[in-house]
Design a protein around this motif. Sequence first.
Motif, PDB file in Angstrom:
ATOM      1  N   LEU A  10       0.843  -1.185   0.000  1.00  0.00           N
ATOM      2  CA  LEU A  10       0.000   0.000   0.000  1.00  0.00           C
ATOM      3  C   LEU A  10       0.875   1.230   0.000  1.00  0.00           C
ATOM      4  O   LEU A  10       1.790   1.346   0.815  1.00  0.00           O
ATOM      5  CB  LEU A  10      -0.868   0.011   1.249  1.00  0.00           C
ATOM      6  CG  LEU A  10      -2.273  -0.468   1.034  1.00  0.00           C
ATOM      7  CD1 LEU A  10      -2.905  -0.855   2.330  1.00  0.00           C
ATOM      8  CD2 LEU A  10      -3.079   0.570   0.315  1.00  0.00           C
ATOM      9  N   THR A  11       0.583   2.147  -0.885  1.00  0.00           N
ATOM     10  CA  THR A  11       1.326   3.388  -0.945  1.00  0.00           C
ATOM     11  C   THR A  11       0.355   4.560  -0.968  1.00  0.00           C
ATOM     12  O   THR A  11      -0.821   4.401  -1.289  1.00  0.00           O
ATOM     13  CB  THR A  11       2.270   3.423  -2.163  1.00  0.00           C
ATOM     14  OG1 THR A  11       3.113   4.571  -2.074  1.00  0.00           O
ATOM     15  CG2 THR A  11       1.507   3.453  -3.464  1.00  0.00           C
ATOM     16  N   ARG A  48      -6.818  -3.843   3.924  1.00  0.00           N
ATOM     17  CA  ARG A  48      -5.774  -2.864   4.270  1.00  0.00           C
ATOM     18  C   ARG A  48      -5.950  -1.569   3.472  1.00  0.00           C
ATOM     19  O   ARG A  48      -5.692  -0.483   3.984  1.00  0.00           O
ATOM     20  CB  ARG A  48      -4.388  -3.462   4.023  1.00  0.00           C
ATOM     21  CG  ARG A  48      -4.084  -4.688   4.865  1.00  0.00           C
ATOM     22  CD  ARG A  48      -4.026  -4.405   6.346  1.00  0.00           C
ATOM     23  NE  ARG A  48      -2.733  -3.834   6.673  1.00  0.00           N
ATOM     24  CZ  ARG A  48      -2.513  -3.070   7.728  1.00  0.00           C
ATOM     25  NH1 ARG A  48      -3.470  -2.783   8.563  1.00  0.00           N
ATOM     26  NH2 ARG A  48      -1.317  -2.575   7.962  1.00  0.00           N
ATOM     27  N   LEU A  49      -6.415  -1.685   2.223  1.00  0.00           N
ATOM     28  CA  LEU A  49      -6.673  -0.494   1.413  1.00  0.00           C
ATOM     29  C   LEU A  49      -7.773   0.348   2.053  1.00  0.00           C
ATOM     30  O   LEU A  49      -7.642   1.576   2.143  1.00  0.00           O
ATOM     31  CB  LEU A  49      -7.043  -0.886  -0.017  1.00  0.00           C
ATOM     32  CG  LEU A  49      -7.397   0.272  -0.950  1.00  0.00           C
ATOM     33  CD1 LEU A  49      -6.239   1.257  -1.073  1.00  0.00           C
ATOM     34  CD2 LEU A  49      -7.785  -0.274  -2.314  1.00  0.00           C
ATOM     35  N   ILE A  53      -7.345   4.226   3.232  1.00  0.00           N
ATOM     36  CA  ILE A  53      -8.207   5.300   2.726  1.00  0.00           C
ATOM     37  C   ILE A  53      -8.868   6.051   3.878  1.00  0.00           C
ATOM     38  O   ILE A  53      -9.076   7.266   3.802  1.00  0.00           O
ATOM     39  CB  ILE A  53      -9.249   4.718   1.747  1.00  0.00           C
ATOM     40  CG1 ILE A  53      -8.555   4.265   0.464  1.00  0.00           C
ATOM     41  CG2 ILE A  53     -10.345   5.722   1.443  1.00  0.00           C
ATOM     42  CD1 ILE A  53      -9.434   3.468  -0.476  1.00  0.00           C
ATOM     43  N   ALA A  54      -9.161   5.357   4.958  1.00  0.00           N
ATOM     44  CA  ALA A  54      -9.794   5.982   6.117  1.00  0.00           C
ATOM     45  C   ALA A  54      -8.850   6.919   6.869  1.00  0.00           C
ATOM     46  O   ALA A  54      -9.294   7.692   7.711  1.00  0.00           O
ATOM     47  CB  ALA A  54     -10.321   4.907   7.071  1.00  0.00           C
ATOM     48  N   GLN A  55      -7.568   6.903   6.553  1.00  0.00           N
ATOM     49  CA  GLN A  55      -6.595   7.764   7.222  1.00  0.00           C
ATOM     50  C   GLN A  55      -6.379   9.073   6.452  1.00  0.00           C
ATOM     51  O   GLN A  55      -5.255   9.523   6.260  1.00  0.00           O
ATOM     52  CB  GLN A  55      -5.279   7.020   7.399  1.00  0.00           C
ATOM     53  CG  GLN A  55      -5.402   5.862   8.339  1.00  0.00           C
ATOM     54  CD  GLN A  55      -4.044   5.361   8.771  1.00  0.00           C
ATOM     55  OE1 GLN A  55      -2.990   5.793   8.312  1.00  0.00           O
ATOM     56  NE2 GLN A  55      -4.060   4.441   9.696  1.00  0.00           N
ATOM     57  N   GLY A  61      -4.497   9.739  -1.441  1.00  0.00           N
ATOM     58  CA  GLY A  61      -4.263   8.947  -2.639  1.00  0.00           C
ATOM     59  C   GLY A  61      -3.753   7.547  -2.397  1.00  0.00           C
ATOM     60  O   GLY A  61      -2.934   7.047  -3.172  1.00  0.00           O
ATOM     61  N   ALA A  62      -4.237   6.880  -1.374  1.00  0.00           N
ATOM     62  CA  ALA A  62      -3.770   5.510  -1.076  1.00  0.00           C
ATOM     63  C   ALA A  62      -4.199   4.558  -2.178  1.00  0.00           C
ATOM     64  O   ALA A  62      -5.315   4.629  -2.681  1.00  0.00           O
ATOM     65  CB  ALA A  62      -4.324   5.051   0.258  1.00  0.00           C
ATOM     66  N   TYR A  63      -3.268   3.671  -2.563  1.00  0.00           N
ATOM     67  CA  TYR A  63      -3.580   2.645  -3.561  1.00  0.00           C
ATOM     68  C   TYR A  63      -2.621   1.470  -3.431  1.00  0.00           C
ATOM     69  O   TYR A  63      -1.561   1.589  -2.815  1.00  0.00           O
ATOM     70  CB  TYR A  63      -3.564   3.214  -4.983  1.00  0.00           C
ATOM     71  CG  TYR A  63      -2.242   3.778  -5.443  1.00  0.00           C
ATOM     72  CD1 TYR A  63      -1.383   3.021  -6.233  1.00  0.00           C
ATOM     73  CD2 TYR A  63      -1.853   5.071  -5.120  1.00  0.00           C
ATOM     74  CE1 TYR A  63      -0.173   3.534  -6.686  1.00  0.00           C
ATOM     75  CE2 TYR A  63      -0.649   5.599  -5.564  1.00  0.00           C
ATOM     76  CZ  TYR A  63       0.179   4.828  -6.346  1.00  0.00           C
ATOM     77  OH  TYR A  63       1.386   5.338  -6.779  1.00  0.00           O
ATOM     78  N   LEU A  64      -3.020   0.336  -3.995  1.00  0.00           N
ATOM     79  CA  LEU A  64      -2.198  -0.875  -3.991  1.00  0.00           C
ATOM     80  C   LEU A  64      -1.314  -0.902  -5.220  1.00  0.00           C
ATOM     81  O   LEU A  64      -1.756  -0.539  -6.314  1.00  0.00           O
ATOM     82  CB  LEU A  64      -3.096  -2.114  -4.002  1.00  0.00           C
ATOM     83  CG  LEU A  64      -3.905  -2.365  -2.738  1.00  0.00           C
ATOM     84  CD1 LEU A  64      -5.028  -3.355  -3.012  1.00  0.00           C
ATOM     85  CD2 LEU A  64      -3.006  -2.866  -1.621  1.00  0.00           C
TER      86      LEU A  64
END
Length: 99
Positions: A10-11, A48-49, A53-55, A61-64
């Motif tokens: 996750l980035t 985990r994604l 995203i909830a953070q 822009g969180a994505y796998l």
Amino acid sequence: MSRPFTPKVLTANDLIEGDAVWLTPRDEWSRNMADAELLEDEAVAQDRLLFAIAQSDVVVGAYLVDAKASDAGPAPVHFREEFRTRGPSNYPHGKQVGA
């Protein structure tokens, strides 16, 4: 037919500084991809994604992304992620200050 799931990390980008960050197994964000949690199960990766995203008060822009295991920890598979591990490309900012 869908493609088989491949390992991921996750980035996202740090909300304040904009640096690329990776989610660790301890639910922390690290600026070092080798610290990231390597996700090898699709259901766990999706869970985990949602966590990432909830953070929205910490990252955007969180994505796998695809990753591979290495002796030092997760490593990038694609050029784009390899590039992101080096930090901003405009000197002298971020991880490239010492370069």
